[in-house]
Scaffold this motif. Structure first.
Motif, short mmCIF file in Angstrom:
data_model
loop_
_atom_site.label_atom_id
_atom_site.label_comp_id
_atom_site.label_asym_id
_atom_site.label_seq_id
_atom_site.Cartn_x
_atom_site.Cartn_y
_atom_site.Cartn_z
N ALA A 27 11.44 -4.24 3.83
CA ALA A 27 10.35 -4.60 4.75
C ALA A 27 9.82 -3.35 5.46
N PHE A 28 10.74 -2.44 5.82
CA PHE A 28 10.40 -1.16 6.46
C PHE A 28 9.40 -0.40 5.57
N GLY A 29 9.74 -0.21 4.29
CA GLY A 29 8.87 0.54 3.37
C GLY A 29 7.53 -0.14 3.13
N TYR A 30 7.59 -1.46 2.89
CA TYR A 30 6.37 -2.22 2.56
C TYR A 30 5.38 -2.19 3.73
N ASN A 31 5.89 -2.46 4.95
CA ASN A 31 5.00 -2.51 6.13
C ASN A 31 4.37 -1.15 6.44
N LEU A 32 5.12 -0.06 6.17
CA LEU A 32 4.55 1.27 6.40
C LEU A 32 3.42 1.56 5.43
N ALA A 33 3.60 1.14 4.16
CA ALA A 33 2.65 1.53 3.12
C ALA A 33 1.45 0.60 3.01
N VAL A 34 1.65 -0.70 3.24
CA VAL A 34 0.63 -1.68 2.89
C VAL A 34 -0.63 -1.55 3.74
N VAL A 35 -0.49 -0.98 4.94
CA VAL A 35 -1.61 -0.95 5.88
C VAL A 35 -2.66 0.10 5.48
N LEU A 145 26.28 2.76 -2.70
CA LEU A 145 25.71 1.60 -2.00
C LEU A 145 24.86 2.06 -0.81
N GLY A 146 25.27 3.17 -0.17
CA GLY A 146 24.48 3.72 0.93
C GLY A 146 23.08 4.11 0.49
N SER A 147 22.95 4.56 -0.76
CA SER A 147 21.63 4.98 -1.25
C SER A 147 20.71 3.78 -1.50
N VAL A 148 21.28 2.56 -1.54
CA VAL A 148 20.47 1.34 -1.71
C VAL A 148 19.46 1.22 -0.57
N ASN A 149 19.85 1.68 0.64
CA ASN A 149 18.94 1.64 1.78
C ASN A 149 17.64 2.39 1.48
N GLN A 150 17.77 3.66 1.08
CA GLN A 150 16.57 4.47 0.80
C GLN A 150 15.85 3.97 -0.45
N LEU A 151 16.61 3.49 -1.43
CA LEU A 151 16.02 2.99 -2.67
C LEU A 151 15.09 1.81 -2.37
N THR A 152 15.55 0.89 -1.50
CA THR A 152 14.71 -0.28 -1.21
C THR A 152 13.54 0.09 -0.29
N ILE A 153 13.71 1.13 0.56
CA ILE A 153 12.55 1.62 1.33
C ILE A 153 11.48 2.12 0.34
N CYS A 154 11.92 2.92 -0.64
CA CYS A 154 10.97 3.45 -1.65
C CYS A 154 10.31 2.33 -2.44
N LEU A 155 11.11 1.33 -2.80
CA LEU A 155 10.60 0.18 -3.55
C LEU A 155 9.56 -0.56 -2.71
N LEU A 161 1.92 -0.07 -1.88
CA LEU A 161 0.79 0.66 -2.49
C LEU A 161 0.19 -0.14 -3.65
N LEU A 162 1.05 -0.83 -4.41
CA LEU A 162 0.56 -1.69 -5.50
C LEU A 162 -0.31 -2.82 -4.93
N ALA A 163 0.13 -3.37 -3.79
CA ALA A 163 -0.66 -4.44 -3.16
C ALA A 163 -2.06 -3.93 -2.81
N ASN A 164 -2.13 -2.65 -2.40
CA ASN A 164 -3.44 -2.03 -2.12
C ASN A 164 -4.33 -1.98 -3.36
N LEU A 165 -3.70 -1.84 -4.54
CA LEU A 165 -4.46 -1.77 -5.79
C LEU A 165 -4.86 -3.18 -6.26
N VAL A 166 -3.95 -4.15 -6.05
CA VAL A 166 -4.16 -5.50 -6.59
C VAL A 166 -5.15 -6.29 -5.73
N TYR A 167 -5.01 -6.17 -4.41
CA TYR A 167 -5.88 -6.94 -3.51
C TYR A 167 -7.03 -6.08 -3.00
N ALA A 168 -8.19 -6.72 -2.81
CA ALA A 168 -9.30 -6.03 -2.16
C ALA A 168 -8.98 -5.90 -0.67
#
Length: 451
Positions: A27-35, A145-155, A161-168
């Motif tokens: 949620a951290f990664g998505y909310n930062l990027a989607v805006v 397992l600790g790297s899962v935190n950063q991995l899911t932020i990146c995801l 960013l994909l949502a920015n491409l898919v939605y107007a």
């Protein structure tokens, strides 16, 4: 064989817990990027004014202010309510915040309130997720397992960013609606599935309950880990503080980890990547950001594979060394004379950006949060809280002054400063940071506590 199958099925419980907790990081990664894409459309729907730069700025900065507040209070909340209940509250904030933005779409105060609540949720998640994962992981898997935190932020960033491409841009309510899903899921699973961590239970004197959760998480191989749990029992007088003399080294390392991470220039590279891609013919800035995000994601996967093999320290050394080198190249090539006279300058710049992102992902991206949650001793929650408060304050300061400094001194000079900062970070990691790979919390404590 039943012994090994029991411990491997238990490890899978620990793995599942890590991924559930990481919904907060997603949620951290998505909310930062989607805006990024719909920012102008959001400001227009809220104010009725096109190109309202003040409104656009406040929509971004309110989230960062919320995140700083969230990080500041995270240590207190996580120690008072426990790790599991904190995940539940965090999930609620991460669901309600974006929901409020969707339902108050035409009111700027409503949108800002939603962004602030989302920010507080992100701030708590940024400290809580690496802490929780480090406490539920068996020590041989704590790095991976600790790297899962950063991995899911990146995801989360890549999907934002994909949502920015898919939605107007005018469909931003749909993008924000999606943002509420991981939070709601986290709250639900925290209420029904996630266990409290053995270390937290033991620190509250609930040793039998801690043993029970240790068995559930680590199975028969838990004996080694239970010593860890034993060492978390409350000391006489209890209530250690991260600001006490014994924890001075932990405090300094926790703060500097994130000062150096933010001073590596990561935000500026991400910020400028679009214009640099534009120079070599990639017209769509969202595509450019997506390429950078994917390189970050792949690099973080490598970290997950290597961190329990090569160790934290070695990966941070490679990471800061690689960034210093690529920033040096960027500084030289983007100085005004060369960038125009070299026919292949744009390609060199592109290659440097991607190599830089990969270097960042390999160590400086994933390891600080994981490392701080390992070295904090009985003040792990406080150490994470202080570290991530530093992260968000640095983030705001760099965001605030970065463009002014660029216009004043030029981007080439700024890259040189970031390269120098990476070299300082390299010295810091070499001299000050002990390796934590494969060690119990008790062993790590002996390296870091000034007794």
């Amino acid at each position: 064989s039943s012994l090994s199958s029991s411990s491997s099925s238990s490890s899978s419980v620990a793995v599942a817990c890590a991924f559930v907790s990481a919904l907060g990081a997603f949620a951290f990664g998505y909310n930062l990027a989607v805006v990024n894409g719909p920012l102008e459309a959001i400001a227009r729907s809220a104010t009725g004014v096109a190109n309202n730069l003040t409104a656009q700025g406040s929509i971004v900065s309110t989230l960062l202010v919320g995140a700083t507040v969230g990080s500041l209070v995270a240590g207190k909340i996580v120690d008072a309510c426990g790790r599991r209940m904190s995940q539940l509250y965090c999930g609620v904030l991460l669901a309600v915040g974006p929901g409020l933005c969707v339902f108050s779409a035409t009111s700027l105060p409503g949108i800002l309130a939603g962004r602030f609540l989302t920010g507080v949720g992100i701030g708590i998640a940024s400290s809580l997720v690496p802490l929780y994962i480090s406490e539920v992981s068996p020590k041989n898997l704590r790095g991976s397992l600790g790297s899962v935190n950063q991995l899911t932020i990146c995801l989360g960033i890549v999907l934002g960013l994909l949502a920015n491409l898919v939605y107007a841009p005018h469909q931003w309510r749909a993008m924000f609606g999606i943002a509420a899903v991981p939070g709601a899921l986290l709250a639900l699973l925290a209420a029904t599935f996630l266990p409290e961590t053995p270390a937290f239970l033991a620190s509250r004197g609930k040793v039998d309950e801690a043993e029970k959760q240790a068995l559930r998480l680590w199975g028969e191989s838990r004996d080694v880990e239970v010593n860890d749990v034993e060492s978390s029992k409350p000391a006489e007088g209890g209530g250690e503080s991260i600001f006490s003399k014994a924890y001075r080294k932990v405090l300094v390392v926790s703060v500097l980890m994130f000062v150096f991470q933010q001073m590596s220039g990561i935000n500026s590279i991400v910020f400028f990547s679009s214009s640099m891609f534009h120079d070599i013919g990639v017209q769509n800035p969202a595509v450019a950001s997506l390429i950078v995000g994917l390189v970050n994601l792949v690099g973080t996967m490598f970290t997950g594979y290597l961190v329990d093999r090569a160790g934290r320290k070695q990966l941070m050394q490679v990471s800061y060394g690689g960034m210093a080198l690529t920033l040096g190249v960027l500084s030289v090539v983007s100085s005004s004379g060369l960038s125009h006279s070299l026919p292949f300058a744009p390609l060199v710049i592109l290659a440097s950006i991607l190599a830089y992102m990969f270097s960042f992902a390999l160590g400086a991206g994933a390891i600080p949060g994981m490392y701080v949650s390992e070295i904090g001793g009985d003040c792990r929650a406080q150490a994470s809280s202080v570290a991530f408060t530093t992260h968000w304050i640095m983030n705001i300061l760099i965001g605030q002054y970065f463009l002014q400094l660029t216009s004043q001194f030029g981007v080439s000079a700024l890259y040189a400063v970031f390269a120098l900062s990476c070299l300082c970070a390299l010295v810091f990691v070499n001299r000050v940071c002990s390796e934590t790979k494969g060690k119990s919390f008790d062993e790590i404590k002996k390296d870091f506590l000034l007794v």
